[in-house]
Design an enzyme around this catalytic site. Structure first.
Site, mmCIF file in Angstrom:
data_model
loop_
_atom_site.group_PDB
_atom_site.id
_atom_site.type_symbol
_atom_site.label_atom_id
_atom_site.label_comp_id
_atom_site.label_asym_id
_atom_site.label_seq_id
_atom_site.Cartn_x
_atom_site.Cartn_y
_atom_site.Cartn_z
ATOM 1 N N CYS A 198 0.847 -1.208 0.000
ATOM 2 C CA CYS A 198 0.000 0.000 0.000
ATOM 3 C C CYS A 198 0.877 1.251 0.000
ATOM 4 C CB CYS A 198 -0.926 -0.035 1.217
ATOM 5 S SG CYS A 198 -1.722 1.524 1.599
ATOM 6 N N CYS B 49 0.190 3.899 2.659
ATOM 7 C CA CYS B 49 0.614 3.413 3.983
ATOM 8 C C CYS B 49 2.059 3.799 4.268
ATOM 9 C CB CYS B 49 0.481 1.894 4.075
ATOM 10 S SG CYS B 49 -1.198 1.265 3.919
#
Length: 285
Positions: free
Chosen positions: A35, A38
């Protein structure tokens, strides 16, 4: 790695996140290695955790390795941040935020001066320092006479002082939004136990009556009520269960009903409740 960042897995989540959130806010960052956002949010959260020096705890949870945990907390996109206070999710956001907005999010979680005073009062009450607890609560209520948490804790204090009428009046004075609060229901149950205790001259008297005659179920019932008011729940459970064993007809099944009231009052997460539910079931069936 900062001491204010932890990495719990599913088996540790209750103890490291839910339980610890009863002492300070815990911010959970659900993330994954693939991600991109993230990778931006994670370091920003860690920098803020370091900056706040323990005023909150950051828990980083790999959503790929803990998929059941992510699902159970409604994670539908990553990164997903959930804030826990007093064992419950109280705020959340999805996606990467810049650090100023992260700080705003954290600041909303931190306890106010009134919250801190109530926490000190709760600690004093738990330590049987009733005068200190009363002083802390008086200061809060002088500033905000409708502070529901302070009023509920003061009601608990009045019960410890054997003043159930005053406790009941405090419950009646709560703002309407607290009507369905589990703590209010628990206080009402405590007040009912206080009414039972009032039937006796004193706890010492019922202890002596029970020592003289172990079959005196009235004395045992009143002693159980005194133990509830002292928050000695294990002793209360034992006395009520003994009443169930000896006489199911006593006061229209008061032993069983008292146990059920205690179960509701303490909630399923209390360590004694599961054990005594099983023990009551064995006695009944």
């Amino acid at each position: 790695m900062t001491q204010w960042v932890i990495h719990p897995d599913a088996s540790e989540f209750d103890s490291e996140v839910v339980a610890r959130s009863r002492q300070l806010p815990v911010v959970v960052d659900f993330w994954a290695t693939w991600c991109g956002p993230c990778q931006a949010l994670g370091p920003a959260l860690e920098r803020v955790a370091e900056e706040y020096e323990g005023r909150f705890l950051l828990a980083k949870v790999d959503a790929d390795r803990n998929q059941d945990l992510a699902v159970s907390y409604g994670v539908r996109g990553l990164p997903s941040v959930k804030a826990f206070v007093d064992g419950e999710v109280v705020d959340a956001f999805t996606g990467a935020l810049p650090e100023p907005q992260i700080r705003e999010f954290i600041d909303r979680l931190l306890p106010s001066e009134a919250d801190q005073a109530i926490a000190r009062a709760r600690q004093a009450l738990d330590a049987d320092q009733l005068g200190q607890a009363e002083q802390e609560l008086a200061a809060v209520l002088d500033e905000d006479s409708q502070n529901g948490r302070a009023l509920m804790l003061l009601a608990r204090l009045r019960l410890r002082q054997n003043r159930p009428d005053d406790a009941a009046e405090l419950i009646r004075s709560l703002p309407a939004r607290y009507e369905g609060d589990p703590e209010v229901a628990g206080l009402r149950s405590r007040i009912e136990f206080a009414r039972i205790a009032e039937e006796a001259e004193s706890e010492a008297a019922v202890r002596q009556a029970l020592a003289d005659d172990p079959d005196d179920l009235d004395a045992r019932y009143r002693l159980a009520a005194y133990r509830v008011l002292a928050e000695d729940y294990e002793a209360a459970f034992e006395h009520l269960l003994e009443i169930v064993r000896r006489d199911r007809e006593f006061r229209d099944d008061a032993g069983r009903k008292g146990l059920l009231a205690l179960f509701d009052m303490l909630g399923n997460r209390h360590p004694l409740v599961s054990d005594y539910r099983k023990r009551l079931s064995r006695e009944l069936f």
